[in-house]
Design a protein around this motif. Structure first.
Motif, PDB file in Angstrom:
ATOM      1  N   UNK A   1       1.147  -1.226  -0.123  1.00 19.21           N
ATOM      2  CA  UNK A   1       0.164  -0.073   0.046  1.00 19.21           C
ATOM      3  C   UNK A   1       0.742   1.195  -0.282  1.00 19.21           C
ATOM      4  N   UNK A   2       0.394   2.404  -0.936  1.00 20.55           N
ATOM      5  CA  UNK A   2       0.947   3.665  -0.721  1.00 20.55           C
ATOM      6  C   UNK A   2      -0.128   4.550  -0.493  1.00 20.55           C
ATOM      7  N   UNK A   3       0.620   4.979   0.705  1.00 17.62           N
ATOM      8  CA  UNK A   3      -0.395   6.542   1.483  1.00 17.62           C
ATOM      9  C   UNK A   3       0.186   7.237   1.088  1.00 17.62           C
ATOM     10  N   UNK A   4      -0.533   8.267   0.747  1.00 17.69           N
ATOM     11  CA  UNK A   4      -0.207   9.612   0.591  1.00 17.69           C
ATOM     12  C   UNK A   4      -0.789  10.454   1.765  1.00 17.69           C
ATOM     13  N   UNK A   5      -0.124  11.112   2.527  1.00 18.79           N
ATOM     14  CA  UNK A   5      -1.142  12.263   3.389  1.00 18.79           C
ATOM     15  C   UNK A   5       0.153  13.134   3.733  1.00 18.79           C
ATOM     16  N   UNK A   6      -0.304  14.506   3.760  1.00 25.29           N
ATOM     17  CA  UNK A   6       0.497  15.158   4.442  1.00 25.29           C
ATOM     18  C   UNK A   6       0.668  14.945   5.577  1.00 25.29           C
ATOM     19  N   UNK A   7      -0.169  15.143   6.190  1.00 28.49           N
ATOM     20  CA  UNK A   7      -0.500  15.546   8.184  1.00 28.49           C
ATOM     21  C   UNK A   7       0.547  14.709   8.325  1.00 28.49           C
ATOM     22  N   UNK A   8       1.810  15.025   9.022  1.00 33.93           N
ATOM     23  CA  UNK A   8       2.328  14.033   9.778  1.00 33.93           C
ATOM     24  C   UNK A   8       1.066  12.851  10.819  1.00 33.93           C
ATOM     25  N   UNK A   9       0.514  13.414  12.107  1.00 33.51           N
ATOM     26  CA  UNK A   9       0.602  12.358  12.426  1.00 33.51           C
ATOM     27  C   UNK A   9      -0.641  11.770  11.746  1.00 33.51           C
ATOM     28  N   UNK A  10      -1.945  12.114  10.910  1.00 32.29           N
ATOM     29  CA  UNK A  10      -2.616  11.284  10.353  1.00 32.29           C
ATOM     30  C   UNK A  10      -2.288  10.279   9.745  1.00 32.29           C
ATOM     31  N   UNK A  11      -0.858  10.760   9.065  1.00 33.60           N
ATOM     32  CA  UNK A  11       0.540   9.616   8.717  1.00 33.60           C
ATOM     33  C   UNK A  11       0.509   8.612   9.539  1.00 33.60           C
ATOM     34  N   UNK A  12       1.156   8.411  10.476  1.00 34.50           N
ATOM     35  CA  UNK A  12       1.911   7.966  10.821  1.00 34.50           C
ATOM     36  C   UNK A  12       0.622   6.926  11.813  1.00 34.50           C
TER      37      UNK A  12
ATOM     38  N   UNK B   1       1.478  14.667  -3.772  1.00 37.09           N
ATOM     39  CA  UNK B   1       1.439  13.838  -4.844  1.00 37.09           C
ATOM     40  C   UNK B   1       2.890  14.234  -5.505  1.00 37.09           C
ATOM     41  N   UNK B   2       3.082  15.325  -5.326  1.00 32.89           N
ATOM     42  CA  UNK B   2       5.114  14.916  -6.179  1.00 32.89           C
ATOM     43  C   UNK B   2       6.093  13.076  -5.937  1.00 32.89           C
ATOM     44  N   UNK B   3       5.968  13.664  -4.489  1.00 32.78           N
ATOM     45  CA  UNK B   3       6.643  12.754  -4.001  1.00 32.78           C
ATOM     46  C   UNK B   3       6.094  10.989  -4.574  1.00 32.78           C
ATOM     47  N   UNK B   4       5.089  11.274  -3.822  1.00 30.04           N
ATOM     48  CA  UNK B   4       4.118   9.471  -4.756  1.00 30.04           C
ATOM     49  C   UNK B   4       4.155   9.655  -5.911  1.00 30.04           C
ATOM     50  N   UNK B   5       5.020  10.132  -7.195  1.00 29.04           N
ATOM     51  CA  UNK B   5       4.906   9.881  -8.171  1.00 29.04           C
ATOM     52  C   UNK B   5       6.137   8.837  -8.609  1.00 29.04           C
ATOM     53  N   UNK B   6       7.388   9.296  -7.941  1.00 26.05           N
ATOM     54  CA  UNK B   6       8.224   8.894  -7.767  1.00 26.05           C
ATOM     55  C   UNK B   6       8.853   7.706  -7.045  1.00 26.05           C
ATOM     56  N   UNK B   7       7.352   7.057  -6.493  1.00 26.86           N
ATOM     57  CA  UNK B   7       7.539   5.873  -6.032  1.00 26.86           C
ATOM     58  C   UNK B   7       6.824   4.815  -6.692  1.00 26.86           C
ATOM     59  N   UNK B   8       5.667   5.754  -7.311  1.00 26.44           N
ATOM     60  CA  UNK B   8       5.034   4.556  -7.793  1.00 26.44           C
ATOM     61  C   UNK B   8       5.482   4.218  -9.150  1.00 26.44           C
ATOM     62  N   UNK B   9       6.797   4.635  -9.513  1.00 25.89           N
ATOM     63  CA  UNK B   9       7.012   4.836 -11.286  1.00 25.89           C
ATOM     64  C   UNK B   9       8.550   3.647 -10.391  1.00 25.89           C
ATOM     65  N   UNK B  10       8.766   3.291  -9.560  1.00 29.03           N
ATOM     66  CA  UNK B  10       9.652   2.362  -8.938  1.00 29.03           C
ATOM     67  C   UNK B  10       9.109   1.626  -8.475  1.00 29.03           C
ATOM     68  N   UNK B  11       8.615   1.500  -7.104  1.00 25.56           N
ATOM     69  CA  UNK B  11       7.922  -0.040  -6.991  1.00 25.56           C
ATOM     70  C   UNK B  11       6.289  -0.066  -7.702  1.00 25.56           C
ATOM     71  N   UNK B  12       5.569  -1.521  -7.424  1.00 24.42           N
ATOM     72  CA  UNK B  12       5.242  -2.206  -8.087  1.00 24.42           C
ATOM     73  C   UNK B  12       3.718  -1.754  -6.432  1.00 24.42           C
TER      74      UNK B  12
END
Length: 784
Positions: A662-673, A692-703
């Protein structure tokens, strides 16, 4: 005739009028001609009769003389001469027998056929100088009327044709007169009225004729139409101005409604983010080792957080109900659990005001119903909160009554009764209005009921139920809801409380409060128990002594935490100090339990302590355990935490398809944790990104099997990130990865916006582990 009228330009109404005039004239002409013919016929008949009399007078004397002289040939000649008259067709002389033996008859002419006029005249021979007049015979004259009739018919036809021609000319003349003086002006008025609009109203009606010296009907009608035109012109201008103003107000209302919805969306978004943390970490805390009191506090925290989440949803429900878009769930639920949650949530508030929060449930209530438990709890929560708010002493009673069953539905009456200030009869219709101030006649100002009752009324209406109220000032208020819910099949295996140790026991109930005592007695009466009830400590001691004298000791005493004539702990000590009552078990029921009360009563000699609000679920098990300990000669102080809890086996934390990436894209650190911890408890391998920009680099290298995407983020938000993901998948020929919108924005347009961006599901914050499980299980099959 109609074609003629059309060619003359006559309107249908004028044509019908003239046709009626023509028809009346023809009928009148026929009647006049008929009367004329009848008169002429009578006159001609009289003329024939007169001519017969005249002819008879001329020849009767000579015929009488000839008969006297027996000159019969002259008699015949005279008769033949009479036929020369055109009015006579047949004459006859019959001679008297005194003058002719055979009574001879002389005739001339032929007897006519058809209608005739016949007259007979006597033939008198008068020679008064010689002797008296003598009748010599009878002269008969016959005239035919047929000829007269034929002549008159020809004359009648000529007369009728003449008169018809005259009537036609008169009608045409009348047509011209009506046309010139009336109908063309009426047509002008009709045409003017037919083309009336705002532009035509400006020009007045003018008839094409010279103004009359004195007003006539047409001028009055013209003036009336012009007056109406002026009024219509004023009304139309006013209406157009009002329409423009209404359009402006409507546009302003639309803008205000949009602003309200936007405000609600923003408030919802801002509140859901911290609420997600509260609810999530409370859920994680509940999975750790906790003391009973701590577990109760955590459970209360969870319930309160869920209620706060429901209230936030209520803010959005207001807009949904106004737009008619609120849809109720229909899922199986246990109403008893809903009521127990309600008592837990509001119990502390009632205890702060010293109120007894009572719960009364019909034993015939099914365990499984179908409906919307969240909305039902919302209704009861609002009603009960208002009852506690407006009650300073006494009790608040929540009761559920089964009214009947029909066609698989059970009809329920859910009532909330209080002993508060009450409502004046004239104020009752106002309680459903938002924020109306009530209680004007009381010493202090009471706040209104807010939006609660207004929302409750709309929710009950959506459930096809009714909400009503009954109240008396100074005595209290009762709100009740009547609705029908389908009975759901109860698939859960329920372990009924063991009541074998309770049967046949003798129980003394000591409670000074009538309602509380009645509820306790109702619950005990469901079992085979010998019950006695008293209201005070003195009556309790007397009952215990009498039972001991009769060798019928009570097996248990259920004692209220407050009795008016003695402290309850002192009464416990007196009962426990008497050797005759050593085997009697003491159960304390407290309306307002405080921290340390259980230990206080344990030191006073009590055997069990229970809050009254928990009687429905805990009274029977505690009594059973008390009597079971008595058979074992054991004394264990019991509370609701001491009871063996019967729970369904805990659901396995792992997902049915195994570990998911699972890829979790969340800007709030408390809710992300927090969300990461919940996903890891479900057995997921989690990677996180803060935008979303950081997520783009992740889904290109990890399924990834699933991507949980927050929508509102800095730099690149979730909508743009999802669009980039879908574009990258198309360019690379990759299988689309399910994207779940995990957002605090819960408006309907937000969900539609997620769909357009390419997201597969929509989950509104705050989320819990079960919500995450349900979402991930939806994509387990795809991942496997």
């Amino acid at each position: 005739m109609t074609g003629l009228f059309k060619r003359l330009g006559v309107r249908p109404l004028a044509a019908r009028l003239l046709a009626y005039v023509l028809l009346f004239s023809v009928v009148l002409s026929l009647a006049a001609t008929g009367f004329q013919l009848i008169g002429e016929y009578e006159r001609r008949n009289q003329e024939l009769e007169w001519s017969q009399q005249k002819a008879a007078n001329l020849v009767s004397g000579s015929i009488s003389n000839n008969i006297w002289l027996m000159n019969y040939s002259e008699v015949a000649n005279t008769l033949d001469d009479m036929l020369g008259l055109p009015s006579l067709q047949f004459v006859q002389v019959e001679i008297a027998q005194a003058y002719m033996d055979s009574g001879d008859v002389f005739t001339s002419g032929t007897q006519p056929e058809g209608r005739v006029i016949t007259q007979s005249f006597p033939l008198v021979f008068d020679r008064s100088s010689v002797n008296e007049p003598q009748t010599m015979g009878t002269l008969t004259l016959v005239s035919s009327v047929e000829q007269v009739y034929s002549e008159m018919m020809g004359q009648a036809l000529r007369t009728l044709l003449y008169q018809s021609f005259i009537v036609m000319l008169g009608t045409l003349g009348l047509l011209v007169i009506v046309r010139l003086t009336l109908s063309r002006h009426l047509e002008t008025m009709a045409d003017y009225a037919a083309r009336l609009n705002l532009d035509a109203l400006i020009d007045p009606l003018r008839l094409q004729r010279k103004p009359p010296r004195t007003p006539d009907e047409l001028s009055e009608l013209e003036q009336a139409l012009n007056t109406m035109r002026k009024q219509l012109l004023e009304d139309t201008r006013s209406l157009r101005q009002t329409t423009l103003q209404s359009q402006g107000e409507r546009d302003e209302a639309v803008r205000a409604n949009h602003a309200k919805n936007q405000f609600l969306a923003n408030v919802s978004h801002e509140l859901r983010i911290p609420l997600q943390s509260v609810l999530g970490y409370a859920s994680l805390l509940s999975d750790t080792r906790l003391e009973p009191d701590q577990r109760e506090y955590v459970q209360t925290l969870l319930n309160a957080s869920e209620s706060l989440s429901a209230i936030i949803n209520d803010l959005l429900d207001i807009s949904s109900m106004e737009a008619g878009k609120l849809i109720l769930d229909e899922i199986p639920f246990d109403l008893r659990e809903t009521l127990n949650d309600l008592v837990h949530m509001l119990g502390s508030r009632a205890r702060e005001k010293g109120l007894a929060l009572e719960l009364r449930i019909d034993e015939n209530l099914p365990y499984a119903l179908r409906g919307d438990p969240v909305r039902l709890r919302q209704i009861l929560l609002n009603l009960t909160s208002n009852a506690i708010k407006f009650t300073d002493s006494g009790h608040v009673l929540i009761s559920i009554e089964v009214l009947g069953r029909r066609n698989g539905d059970v009809r329920l009456r859910l009532a909330v009764e209080d002993t508060g200030v009450g409502i004046n009869e004239e104020d009752i219709p106002l309680v459903y209005e938002p924020y109306v101030q009530l209680g004007q006649r009381f010493q202090r100002q009471l706040p209104g009921a807010g939006l609660g009752l207004a929302i409750c009324r709309q929710l009950v209406s959506l459930m096809n139920g009714t909400l009503d109220v009954e109240s008396r000032p100074g005595e209290g208020t009762t709100f009740w809801v009547e609705l029908a819910l389908p009975v759901a099949p109860d698939n859960a295996t329920r372990i009924r409380p063991d009541t074998r140790m309770i049967r046949g026991k003798r129980v003394l109930v000591v409670d000074s409060y009538e309602l509380s005592r009645k509820i306790t007695l109702e619950m005990l009466s469901r079992h085979e128990v010998d019950i006695e009830a008293v209201r005070s400590a003195g009556e309790a001691l007397t009952a215990l002594r009498q039972a001991a004298d009769n060798q019928q000791d009570f097996d248990a005493v259920i004692l209220d935490g407050f009795v008016p004539d003695m402290d309850s702990d002192l009464l416990c000590r007196q009962i426990r100090s008497n050797p005759s009552w050593a085997t009697t078990r003491l159960l304390i029921l407290s309306s307002n339990p405080q921290r340390g009360d259980a230990e206080h009563f344990r030191q006073a000699g009590a055997d069990a302590f229970l809050s009254k609000s928990l009687r429905e679920s805990c009274l029977t098990p505690i009594l059973h355990q008390l009597f079971l300990d008595a058979t074992r000669n054991e004394r264990n102080f019991l509370t609701r935490f001491s009871l063996p809890t019967v729970m369904n086996s805990q659901r396995k934390q792992e997902l049915p398809c195994g570990r998911m990436s699972v890829l979790l894209v969340e800007d709030n650190p408390v809710n992300r944790t927090l969300t990461r911890r919940l996903l890891e408890k479900l057995g997921c391998d989690v990677m996180t990104a803060n935008d979303g920009e950081a997520a783009g680099s992740l889904w290109q290298w990890h399924p990834f099997d699933v991507i949980l995407m927050d929508c509102i983020m800095p730099r690149v938000d979730g909508f743009e990130a999802t669009r980039r993901l879908r574009e990258w998948e198309r360019q690379e020929g990759r299988r689309p990865v399910p994207v779940v919108a995990l957002t605090a924005s819960a408006m309907e347009e937000d969900e539609e916006r997620c769909r357009r961006a390419g997201m597969n599901s929509f989950v509104a914050k705050p989320v819990n582990i079960e919500m995450l499980r349900a979402v991930l299980e939806q994509y387990c099959r795809v991942a496997s």
